[in-house]
Structures are given as structure tokens and as C-alpha cells.
Design an enzyme around this catalytic site. Structure first.
Site: not given
Length: 824
Positions: A347-351
Site C-alpha cells: 500500500a502507498d504510505c498510510d493508505a
């Protein structure tokens, strides 16, 4: 200062880049900061140098930054498991003869639920009782190893720089997939070398970015291969193969031990940062099946199917109401099922947390963790799943098998990287070290990429190349003597960077320099001083354009014009100069330079993107004729009026009923500043399509048993044709290209397909292939293009199904066409 503050606002703050910028700042107070080694010295420095509030904020952060930086430093060689003294050496997961997935399954079976959950974030915990070392998954290698992630360290240790290649969009302008492959190889080699000497804590590279550059205002378009799905797909496969250590740029299995792991991002339909209050974190992209199938998804499919990428990253984007990282149809059915992903999904960061906090798709943190893992996500860039997976398990929102599946995928990737094969010095890449970083070969490759990517947009007779007899020159512009202007975003400290000012010094003895603008924003311009300088010299070079303050991650543009007073400064200098001036644009995305295009006092325009460490030398070589320019634009350059369209409209195809003009060269119906594929040369080239099969009648028997589409009775479903018949339908097309002089040079030949009409959502034209050839003056070459009707003649219907129309199709190279008839 502005660049430092921009980085300090980033989430999370890239410590290495902040320290690098501080050390290279022209402000003596800031540049002194990297020599302060403890908080007491910082306090004394602060008390003796009171500054404004921005400086105070920076100073107050430095002690924390220093502590974080020190904590991040890795000493000695990399950690590993399954060595001779390891307590686990006799366990199956240490058996190199077993398949990686089987070894990973054995290891996962020995972990406690808490130990498993600890693996599900980008900073994964170690398991000392099993001799499993901790690991950092987030590392960046967009155009050379970068310090934007958490695992690569160029701020401490023996190696403080790495080869910085041109930003991807400029590299794409070469239309050379062999070059893209070699850049991937070099980047992967330098990453593995850093790992071997203890300056990297991970080998999973969250690169490349293969999103489609759909809208020219997108701040991250610079990171991508451009607007065309065929180019992005070819780039994806080539770069991934190189990065992971494949021996050749062919559709072959990756090596048994990966050099690094490549991760293609951000799937899918992600191309908005922050536009007029619309944030990437909460944006809902409305995408049709037709646009998804023929525009947004093809590069990711190529990553996995052709490049054999070991990771795909899902985007923040919510597609038609479902967050990408909670979309089982995308992560499981498509990535793993249809495409056959052998690896993990990140996942992209904090997604994951954003699903709850910004998208309101999940009610609780436990719901977000459960939804994403059950959909097929394996790891979160962040801590949301690590913190909440156990609670989700206890509340019955997750099953243990959901966690086990994810952890197995992660450890399988680490097995493939050789992390459980004993001392890495004994594996395939064990010989790589500091001597393999910033090598002459890699520096030469960075120069080659910049030279071949630079695009000559305009050249009136006599403007370029500049004669060597020029006695004096003015170099004007904020981008002329700024190393950061060469790098774009996601950069690492470059080895031996050359600015344009330095490059021109190599050709002209009397060079006078003036920044002209206070920054790329150019809200303060020294126009009168610049005009006076222009009057005093024989030649004038203007280095203008953008910076990361206008276009970057988290930052979209609202205008396509040059910022601030740049246009008026350029015009004033052009009016004052003795001869037509040369304008060099350092930008990521396109800019509307119609004023310069039509001004006869501006003799030539070059687009140099963000050209990497060798950019200044490459630009100078092109300006003075040591290199014949061969780059071609990988994006359409639109006029300012295009900004009336909302960035949030994801439709690719034009809608005449509402006046919507469509997007990219494939569908856009409107005025352009420069078209996709535009690029001039100092030489004249001719092209002619010859040979090949012009009628597929000999193969019509292969289609005799097929039923034409019931929807239109005039097309064949590609799925019905099947792989075997598709292979038999392939044929060659030849292009004769000749250099008529006056200079030797490289030529990029682009082949397009057009249909008899552009109705039914058909593109106006579609790129289907490209080749490069260096030709001496008078030389002719025959370039072969392998045509696959199933791939190149097919189009996507509104329902997302791919079909081939019966009847005529037209191959096009420059102004020459050849008709090809298909079907019974």
C-alpha cells in the site's frame, strides 16, 4: 530555504535530503548546520544567530534530525539469516534447495500471531529466537538510488553519492527500451552494492512509477514515462527487468536470486495530488471499463506479465467508490489471478489508515486493516496494520489465514532476495561494493540518457548549433547553476553533477552569469540587469522553467504558463540581445510557451526535463553541436486554455456533446503547443514503409471458425482468437530511414496505427512501436517492426472487451502510410 521547508513539511520528513540540502545551501548559516554534532553545540549556535521564524523552526528541528540520522546509520555488512552459526540453519526455511514459497511457508508456520503482525508494515520487526533480522521495505530507485525512503543511507558511511540518471520523463523521450533496461540494471547494482557494505537495510525498491501522465498539471508526471500506455508498458517491463537483475531485456524469467525487488506503482488511475482543494487522499476517480482497460491498467499488466515484477503498489485513489488498496477485484482477481503476480502487494504510505480517516470507507482502524488484507494487500507503508491486525483478529474481522497469506508473500520475496541464504557475500551479488557505485560506466550511461532525451522544440535557421567561435555568452536563469534543478524528485546525492553554467564554460571562455529570478516562482526578477547583460555579449542562453516548488508529490499546478515574471524576463532579454536567444526549459510537465514559439527573437527552444547529474554537460553538447538532438516528446504540450478542464474528470475520450476535448494525443481534439512525438534534429531524415505483409488474406483461414461480434457484426473478440492464432497472425513491417545530413545522428522512429474512422471510442491514432538507429550522413537503414494484430490492431469497446475490427487498418510513420486489411 524554500526547498528545506518543503522537505520539512513532507510526511514523513526525508532526513537524508534535508541534511544534504543544508550542507549545500548558499546560506552560510544553513550550510553550517551539518557540522553541528550535538544539541549543546546547536544551542550555542542558535543563541548566537537569531533569525526569522522559519529559520528558528528549522534550527529547532535539527537536533531531532541528527538523532534520527544517527539512529538510521548502519554499520558493517548487512544482517542475514541461516549462516553456519544460526540456530535455524537446519530448519526447512534455511534450505536453499527448496522453492522460495515453501521455505517462506515453513518460516511463517513457526511465528506467533504477534510476530506475524509485526511483519505487516514497512519497518518489519526481527524475530531473534529464529535469527530472522529486522527489515526495511521502503526504498526508492526511481532514476537512481534515492534517499526518500527509510532503508537507503547516503548520509553516513563510505559512500555519500550515487549515480543520478535523468528524471524518468526525459529518459522516456529517448524511446529506447534498451537504455531503460540498462538504467534499471545500473540502479539495481548500486542498490545491492550499498546493501553489501551496510548502507542499506532493504532491497525492495518501490519503483518504477508507471502511471499515465493524463493531465499536464499533475505534479508527479515527471516521474512517469509519459501519456502513452504503449510507451509506459515498454518502459515498465524494461526497467523492472534491469532492476531485478535479468540478464537481458527479453520476456524471460527473472534470475533465481533477485538483484533487487521492483515494485510498480501506483495502481491504478492515480494522477492527482492536490488540485483546488481536491486531495489525492479523498479523491474518488470515476473510470470507465474502456479507459481502465486501454489506458490506466496496461502499464501495470506489462510490469507483471512482461517484466515479472515482484511487487505492485496500490494507490490512494478510490476507483468508482472503492479504495484501490481494499479492492479485491484489483489486488487478487487482476494482479494475482489474471496477471499472475509472483510477489507481494504494497500500500502507498498510510493508505490503509486513510481508508478510515479521509475516505470514510472503513469505520474503525480494525476494519481498515481487515478490509485491505482480505482484499489481497500484503504490507502497509505505515503502521496501521501492525497496530490493528491483532485486534481485528480477536474481533473476528480477520482470519489467521488472511495474515498468514500476506506474511508468506512477504517472506517469499525476501527469500528470493537471498536474505535467508547465509552470508550475502557468498551469493551471486556478493562481489558488489563501493567500487561499483558511480562507476565510469554508470556516469557515462547518465550522460547518454540525458543526451538522447533532450528535445529540440524549435530551431530557426542559424540558431543551433552555436558556432564555436562565440567569444562571449550570457547565461541567464535560476536553473542555470542549481544542482537540484537537475534532479527532479525522488533523488539521491549525485556523483559529479554538472550544471548548465559549468557545461557552457567548457565551450566559451567569457561567460557571464545572472540568475535573473529569485527562484522558479520568479516573483522578483532582475529584468533590467538581464537585458543589459544580453546587450553586452555575442550569445544568450536562458535557463528557465519549473522546480519542485511548482510540481512535486503533493503539489499540482493550476497554470501551464511559466511562473511569475519569467515570460516578461525572457521577452525583455530577447528584445535586447544582438542575436536570437536560446531558451532551455528545465521542467517536468509541459508548459505553454506559445509566446516563445512565435517570437522570432527566440531562435531555439530546448526541453531538457530534469536531466540528472550529467545534464549540464549534455545540454552544452547539444547547444554546440557535439550531439545531434534526437529526443521526442512523450507527452502533449497543451495551451493554457486546457486548464479550464477539471483535473478530476478522468475520461480519456472526447465528448462533442458537452465540448469536452478528451486527453492525450490519442483522443484530444483541440489546439496543442507541441504534439506528442515532436522533436527536431540538426539533420533531415526521410522515412518509408516497405515490405512486410500488406494483406492478411493468407491467414484468413485461421479466423474462419470464429464468430464475429454480435454487437456490431464487424469485429473479432481477441479472447476468442486465442494465443496460438494470435502468434500465427504476426507479421513484419519494415521502415527505411535515411539521414540526409548535414550531421551524423540518432533517429527515433515511431510507428502508429490509425483506423478508417475514430468513432466508437477508437483513438485518433495509437503508437504501436518504436526503434532507434544511429545513422551517418547519407546512410540508410531498414528497421523491422514486428506487428501483432491481436495487440496492435485491437481496440477496447465500452464494456472493456478487446476486439479487432474487420477491414482496413493503416500503419503510419511520419507522413507515410500503409494500408493493412484484416479479416475474412
Amino acid at each position: 530555504m524554500a526547498a528545506l521547508l518543503l522537505l520539512l513539511r513532507a510526511r514523513p520528513a526525508p532526513i537524508g535530503q534535508i541534511v544534504y540540502l543544508a550542507a549545500h545551501s548558499p546560506d552560510p548559516l544553513i550550510s553550517h548546520l551539518d557540522r553541528i554534532t550535538d544539541p549543546s553545540t546547536m544551542a550555542a549556535f542558535f543563541s548566537s544567530h537569531p533569525r526569522d521564524s522559519r529559520m528558528a523552526a528549522l534550527l529547532l528541528l535539527i537536533p531531532a534530525l541528527l538523532l534520527l540520522q544517527e539512529a538510521a546509520t548502519v554499520a558493517g555488512g548487512p544482517p542475514f539469516s541461516c549462516g553456519p552459526s544460526s540456530p535455524s540453519r537446519a530448519l526447512p526455511f534455511c534450505n536453499r534447495q527448496l522453492p522460495a514459497a515453501q521455505r517462506a511457508a515453513d518460516l511463517v508456520s513457526r511465528l506467533t500471531p504477534a510476530e506475524k503482525a509485526a511483519q505487516l508494515g514497512d519497518i518489519a520487526g526481527g524475530v531473534p529466537r529464529l535469527d530472522v533480522p529486522a527489515y526495511k521495505w521502503w526504498n526508492e530507485a526511481l532514476h537512481g538510488v534515492a534517499i526518500s525512503g527509510k532503508g537507503l543511507h547516503l548520509d553516513r558511511g563510505a559512500v555519500r553519492a550515487a549515480t543520478s540518471f535523468p528524471q524518468v520523463l526525459l529518459t522516456a523521450a529517448t524511446f529506447n527500451d534498451n537504455l531503460w533496461f540498462r538504467i534499471g540494471q545500473a540502479t539495481g547494482k548500486e542498490a545491492r552494492a550499498l546493501y553489501n557494505i551496510g548502507q542499506a537495510e532493504g532491497l525492495t525498491m518501490w519503483s518504477p512509477n508507471v502511471n499515465i501522465f493524463r493531465d499536464p498539471r499533475w505534479g508527479r508526471g515527471q516521474e512517469t514515462p509519459g501519456e502513452d500506455p504503449a510507451v509506459a508498458s515498454r518502459y515498465a517491463a524494461a526497467f523492472v527487468r534491469g532492476l531485478q537483475g535479468s540478464g537481458s531485456n527479453t520476456n524471460s524469467p527473472p534470475p533465481p536470486v533477485l538483484q533487487t525487488s521492483a515494485c510498480c506503482k501506483h495502481a491504478t488511475a492515480y494522477d492527482l495530488e492536490d488540485w483546488k482543494g481536491v486531495s489525492r487522499y479523498s479523491f474518488v476517480a470515476r473510470v470507465t471499463p474502456q479507459d481502465m482497460a486501454d489506458t490506466y491498467n496496461p502499464p501495470f499488466r506489462s510490469c507483471v506479465v512482461e517484466g515479472k515484477a515482484s511487487c505492485v503498489m496500490c494507490a490512494y485513489t478510490s476507483i468508482n467508490g472503492v479504495p484501490s488498496c481494499a479492492n479485491a477485484d484489483l489486488l487478487t482477481k487482476t494482479f494475482r489471478g489474471t496477471w499472475g503476480l509472483d510477489g507481494y502487494v504494497a500500500a502507498d504510505c498510510d493508505a490503509v489508515d486513510i481508508m478510515r480517516a479521509a475516505q470514510f470507507f472503513a469505520k474503525t482502524p480494525e476494519d481498515a486493516a481487515a478490509m485491505s488484507l482480505k482484499a489481497g494487500l500484503d504490507i502497509d507503508c505505515g503502521t496501521a496494520i501492525q497496530h490493528h491486525a491483532m485486534a481485528a483478529l480477536q474481533k473476528g474481522k480477520l482470519a489467521q489465514q488472511d495474515i498468514d497469506k500476506a506474511v508468506k508473500n512477504l517472506f517469499t520475496t525476501r527469500m528470493r532476495l537471498g536474505h535467508f541464504d547465509g552470508d550475502p557475500k557468498g551469493n551471486t551479488y556478493g562481489n558488489l561494493g563501493a567500487a561499483h557505485i558511480c562507476t565510469p560506466e554508470h556516469k557515462g550511461l547518465a550522460l547518454e540518457a540525458a543526451l538522447d532525451g533532450i528535445v529540440l522544440l524549435k530551431n530557426t535557421p542559424g540558431a543551433l548549433p552555436v558556432k564555436r567561435t562565440v567569444a562571449s555568452a550570457a547565461v541567464i536563469g535560476h536553473n542555470a547553476n542549481d544542482v537540484l534543478a537537475l534532479l527532479g524528485n525522488y533523488w539521491g546525492p549525485p556523483c559529479e553533477p554538472t550544471t548548465p553554467l559549468k557545461g557552457i564554460h567548457g565551450y566559451v571562455k567569457d561567460v557571464r552569469f545572472l540568475p535573473g529570478c529569485n527562484s522558479a516562482a520568479c516573483n522578483v526578477a532582475a529584468t533590467d540587469q538581464a537585458a543589459a547583460m544580453a546587450r553586452s555579449v555575442d550569445a544568450v542562453f536562458l535557463f528557465m522553467g519549473l522546480s519542485q516548488e511548482q510540481e512535486s508529490e503533493g503539489r499540482d499546478r493550476t497554470s501551464l504558463l511559466l511562473p511569475g515574471h519569467q515570460q516578461s524576463l525572457i521577452t525583455a532579454v530577447a528584445n535586447a540581445a544582438k542575436h536570437p536567444v536560446i531558451l532551455v526549459l528545465l521542467t517536468g510537465g509541459p508548459v505553454d510557451v506559445t509566446f516563445a514559439q512565435t517570437n522570432p527573437k527566440i531562435g531555439a527552444i530546448l526541453w531538457a526535463g530534469y536531466p540528472g547529474q550529467a545534464g549540464g554537460l549534455a545540454i552544452a553538447k547539444v547547444l554546440f553541436g557535439d550531439k545531434n538532438p534526437s529526443g521526442k516528446l512523450p507527452v502533449t504540450w497543451y495551451p493554457e486554455e486546457f486548464t479550464k478542464l477539471p483535473m478530476t474528470d478522468m475520461r480519456m475520450r472526447a465528448d462533442p456533446a458537452t465540448g469536452y476535448p478528451g486527453r492525450t494525443y490519442r483522443f484530444y481534439k483541440g489546439r496543442v503547443v507541441y504534439k506528442f512525438g515532436h522533436g527536431l534534429s540538426y539533420s533531415k531524415f526521410s522515412h518509408r514503409l516497405v515490405a512486410g505483409s500488406t494483406n492478411l488474406a493468407s491467414n484468413t483461414s485461421l479466423l474462419a471458425a470464429l464468430t464475429v461480434s454480435s454487437e456490431d457484426n464487424a469485429s473479432y473478440h481477441v479472447d476468442d482468437i486465442g494465443d496460438d492464432v494470435c502468434d500465427q497472425l504476426r507479421f513484419p513491417a519494415m521502415v527505411k530511414v535515411q539521414n540526409h545530413g548535414p550531421m551524423d545522428g540518432k533517429r527515433s522512429v515511431l510507428m502508429f496505427l490509425r483506423w478508417p474512422n475514430a468513432t466508437g471510442g477508437r483513438p485518433a491514432s495509437q503508437l504501436i512501436g518504436f526503434r532507434n538507429q544511429h545513422l551517418k550522413v547519407g546512410e540508410m537503414a531498414s528497421l523491422r517492426f514486428d506487428i501483432s494484430p491481436c495487440e496492435h490492431f485491437s481496440r477496447v469497446r465500452e464494456d472493456g472487451k478487446r476486439v479487432i475490427d474487420k477491414g482496413s487498418h493503416f500503419l503510419m510513420v511520419e507522413n507515410h502510410e500503409m494500408e493493412i486489411k484484416f479479416g475474412a
